[in-house]
Design a protein around this motif. Structure first.
Motif, PDB file in Angstrom:
ATOM      1  N   UNK A  47      52.958  79.714  65.398  1.00  0.00           N
ATOM      2  CA  UNK A  47      51.610  80.249  65.226  1.00  0.00           C
ATOM      3  C   UNK A  47      51.523  81.593  65.928  1.00  0.00           C
ATOM      4  N   UNK A  48      50.696  82.485  65.404  1.00  0.00           N
ATOM      5  CA  UNK A  48      50.450  83.779  66.032  1.00  0.00           C
ATOM      6  C   UNK A  48      48.950  84.024  66.021  1.00  0.00           C
ATOM      7  N   UNK A  49      48.421  84.445  67.158  1.00  0.00           N
ATOM      8  CA  UNK A  49      46.983  84.703  67.269  1.00  0.00           C
ATOM      9  C   UNK A  49      46.756  86.074  67.886  1.00  0.00           C
ATOM     10  N   UNK A  50      45.620  86.676  67.564  1.00  0.00           N
ATOM     11  CA  UNK A  50      45.262  87.981  68.112  1.00  0.00           C
ATOM     12  C   UNK A  50      43.748  88.115  68.096  1.00  0.00           C
ATOM     13  N   UNK A  51      43.271  89.245  68.610  1.00  0.00           N
ATOM     14  CA  UNK A  51      41.834  89.510  68.606  1.00  0.00           C
ATOM     15  C   UNK A  51      41.440  90.252  67.342  1.00  0.00           C
ATOM     16  N   UNK A  86      43.601  83.131  64.251  1.00  0.00           N
ATOM     17  CA  UNK A  86      44.960  82.638  64.032  1.00  0.00           C
ATOM     18  C   UNK A  86      45.522  83.375  62.829  1.00  0.00           C
ATOM     19  N   UNK A  87      46.501  84.249  63.055  1.00  0.00           N
ATOM     20  CA  UNK A  87      47.029  85.085  61.977  1.00  0.00           C
ATOM     21  C   UNK A  87      47.852  84.292  60.978  1.00  0.00           C
ATOM     22  N   UNK A  88      48.644  83.357  61.460  1.00  0.00           N
ATOM     23  CA  UNK A  88      49.369  82.490  60.543  1.00  0.00           C
ATOM     24  C   UNK A  88      49.891  81.272  61.288  1.00  0.00           C
TER      25      UNK A  88
END
Length: 756
Positions: free
Chosen positions: A512-516, A524-526
């Motif tokens: 999983x990848x998360x950012x603002x 959650x980007x993906x």
């Protein structure tokens, strides 16, 4: 041709085609390419090539491309005038109308011209070229492509003596209105054919890694009405991500085509925009409106098939992971029915399998007065190839359970919040600057305080709390069940979470990848779940594994699923020496560490390629490309080389490419046409041992860590001998190859190959 990118994991991506049109090769820095053939000089000084295109010919083609660019300069200038930005790569984003105008102007100038979803003008010249090639005679043709991104491409085909090469010349616009050559790439074509329908399909002898296997151009025109119907009803639908186009269905069994991942494409068809799901969820009202509008299904059927969450009244965002090189559809005929519906006859074009009619769909749609429409049914039949099947259990694109999704989102958001104050530039989602190494280290320390495994994303990043992952891997190797999570912090402010999970038999990675977001909210980007095909932990402490990825015949080239994570940290001394002495040079664009040499044997080094790396190491800044395009003054070149190497002025002028008349050393930017076509060039050098000698010199033992394809923490091993001075500077004294891999040392190709 449009190319869409879908991230599989940090630093790894695949591409797939989503439409039809002229080819424009998109390459990333790490991809393998085929450069031009070796060259030599004749007695009168002219360059002669073992291939078909000499340097003189390439320069001539570049001049022709610039003249063609002048013909369409007003179109690009007008585009730049309404754009907020301009630069050398593109004047501005072109509209379809502007592309049409550019194609028309090039046609009037006598050029073969084309653009995405626009018929090729003066296409007869390409047909003549192909007929001439088939007859065994010499031929040449250039196709100009007006690209939507504001660039212009000149693609020249040359055939002689039964061989064909292409010369791809990219034209950008400096300050929005001055054309300039941005790149020139020459490749050998292995095979080429013109289909009956009018597609020119060809493949290179050495296809770039992660690139399409076959390039294509639609030469013969498609009717305007068929193009219009294709763009409205077919463009954007996938043959491989869901089954709308690969099973027979109608109103009676339409619910069989409902899958969560299809919403993204239907949303784009409806709104013309890319989907941006808030917190990874899509409001039910919007989701159900779109799905019931475009398909003969009920709200209840959508809720049953697409993962409806009644508590939040929303649907989870299921990202579509790119599958390489699927077919695309184009309408070649249609019937307007008495009941107001339209039956579209859609050919599945699959260039990678040399087919422009792999299968045929009869897709029936009902248009409405407000411009919207509904898909009513589909019938598909095989023609030249098998119909793509639904995704089965192959170890990738695996479903993620709701509980796993919620856990990943909760953990990632918590970690983002935990370190938010350390990344002030990113509070509002500002992506314009990178976070400093110090900030990343502080963030990693804070996450590590919770006992988590965490590391930065970088060449020599150390893992905190690595003992936890090490212990998990030991248990997994014994066939025990368990799980462990690793967090990574990137310089873009993103946090990735890899959950390694063992069921006692297989190992899985839930990434999983998360950012603002720009609004200050986490997203959650993906999220993906993939089975690990094979794995091991090396003596040096590297966790090396290969993910399950698409394989032949689903894809027609190798897809790299190799991943490497350093579990045991390096020693501080080894890391310092790696960063100081070997990483700035590494293995790309030069051969300082790829051959045996010492003060008595300096002839094998590629000095012209090495110069820019020594420049960057000395001055701590990017190499000034524009300043040295015409060559490097002898005094500067020789001074820098002598500072870092035991080489004399006489040796440099003998061993390097030197022009005595202009007193300059040749230099060319490393591009796809002169890069060594080996994945090894992306390897990272890692000092593993340091030996000091009585004469004051030091020998560094270095392993080349090569993740791409090899997944090896010591693809080659070599020893670099250096001498450090009191002022902190140092000098390379030699390199000795110790181990060259199971298949031997990859052949090095000098960037500039003419030597006197």
């Amino acid at each position: 041709m449009r190319i869409r990118m879908r991230m599989l994991s940090m630093g790894m991506a695949v591409i797939f085609l989503t439409g039809c049109g002229a080819v424009r090769q998109e390459l990333s820095e790490s991809r393998e390419v085929s450069g031009p053939s070796e060259t030599r000089k004749t007695e009168d000084g002219r360059e002669e090539a073992d291939g078909l295109l000499t340097r003189e010919k390439r320069l001539e083609l570049e001049k022709e491309a610039l003249r063609a660019a002048d013909q369409v300069g007003e179109v690009y200038k007008n585009a730049a005038a309404v754009s907020e930005t301009s630069g050398v790569w593109g004047a501005a984003e072109l509209t379809k109308e502007q592309c049409l105008e550019a194609v028309r102007l090039l046609k009037e100038a006598g050029c073969v011209s084309v653009s995405d979803h626009i018929n090729m003008e003066n296409y007869e010249e390409v047909l003549v070229f192909y007929d001439t090639y088939v007859s065994g005679r010499e031929a040449e043709v250039t196709v100009y492509q007006a690209n939507r991104d504001g660039t212009l491409t000149a693609l020249t085909f040359v055939c002689r003596d039964g061989r064909i090469q292409t010369c791809h010349i990219g034209i950008g616009w400096r300050d929005g209105d001055t054309p300039e050559v941005t790149d020139t790439v020459v490749r050998d074509i292995a095979e080429i054919k013109l289909t009956e329908k009018g597609y020119l399909i060809y493949g290179y002898e050495s296809a770039p890694a992660h690139s399409v296997l076959r390039q294509y151009l639609r030469v013969k025109p498609l009717s305007d009405r068929c193009r219009e119907l294709t763009e409205k009803y077919v463009y954007g639908l996938s043959y491989v991500n869901y089954n709308v186009l690969v099973i027979n269905w109608n109103e009676d069994n339409a619910e069989d085509i409902l899958t969560p991942c299809m919403f993204e494409d239907i949303y784009r068809i409806d709104t013309g925009e890319n989907l941006r799901a808030e917190n990874g969820m899509i409001p039910a009202d919007e989701y159900e409106r779109i799905m019931t509008q475009y398909f003969p299904v009920t709200e209840q059927q959508v809720r049953e098939k697409c993962g409806y969450d009644k508590n939040s009244r929303s649907y989870p965002y299921e990202m579509i992971l790119g599958k390489q090189y699927p077919p695309f559809g184009e309408v070649v005929d249609y019937t307007e029915n008495a009941d107001g519906t339209i039956t579209l006859y859609v050919d599945g074009v699959w260039p990678d399998y040399d087919s422009d009619c792999a299968f045929v769909n009869r897709l029936t749609v009902r248009p409405f007065e407000d411009g919207t429409f509904r898909y009513l049914s589909n019938v598909i039949e095989k023609r030249e190839l098998d119909i793509p099947g639904n995704q089965t259990e192959k170890g990738y694109d695996l479903p993620v359970e709701v509980g796993e999704r919620e856990e990943a989102e909760r953990d990632c958001f918590a970690k983002l919040q935990l370190v938010r104050d350390l990344f002030p530039a990113y509070r509002g989602g500002d992506d314009s600057s990178e976070i400093s190494d110090e900030q990343i280290e502080r963030a990693a320390d804070r996450i590590a305080e919770d006992g988590c495994c965490v590391m930065a994303v970088g060449e020599y990043a150390g893992m905190e709390n690595y003992e936890r992952l090490e212990a998990f891997l030991e248990r997994a190797a014994k066939g025990e069940e368990g799980e462990e999570i690793l967090y990574k912090i990137s310089q873009s402010g993103m946090i990735s979470r890899q959950k390694y999970k063992s069921d006692g038999k297989d190992l899985y990675v839930i990434s999983a990848v998360a950012s603002w977001q720009s609004g200050g909210e986490p997203v959650l980007n993906y999220l993906t779940r993939t089975r690990v095909k094979e794995w091991r932990v090396t003596e040096k402490g590297w966790f090396c594994y290969r993910l399950c990825v698409p394989e032949y015949p689903e894809v027609t080239e190798v897809v790299d699923g190799s991943c490497m994570v350093r579990v045991k940290p390096m020693t501080d001394e080894n890391r310092e020496m790696s960063e100081r002495c070997v990483l700035p040079v590494a293995y790309k664009g030069n051969n300082l560490f790829c051959c045996d040499w010492d003060a008595e044997h300096m002839e094998e080094l590629d000095y012209n390629g090495l110069y820019e790396y020594l420049y960057q190491m000395k001055y701590g800044e990017n190499f000034p490309v524009e300043e040295y395009r015409g060559g490097i003054p002898a005094e500067e070149f020789e001074s820098l080389m002598a500072e870092y190497l035991p080489v004399t002025e006489e040796e440099l002028r003998r061993f390097a490419v030197y022009d005595g008349e202009s007193r300059t050393y040749a230099w060319e930017m490393q591009e796809y046409s002169n890069d060594a076509p080996v994945f090894f060039s992306a390897a990272v050098p890692e000092v593993t041992d340091i030996r000091e000698h009585e004469d004051g010199t030091v020998t560094l033992k270095v392993d080349a860590v090569c993740e791409m394809l090899l997944c090896d923490d010591a693809a080659i091993t070599h020893e670099v001998r250096v001498r450090f001075e009191e002022d902190g500077s140092f000098r390379y004294l030699g390199n000795k190859m110790i181990y060259c891999g199971e298949n031997g040392m990859p052949e090095y190709r000098e960037r500039i190959r003419e030597r006197e």
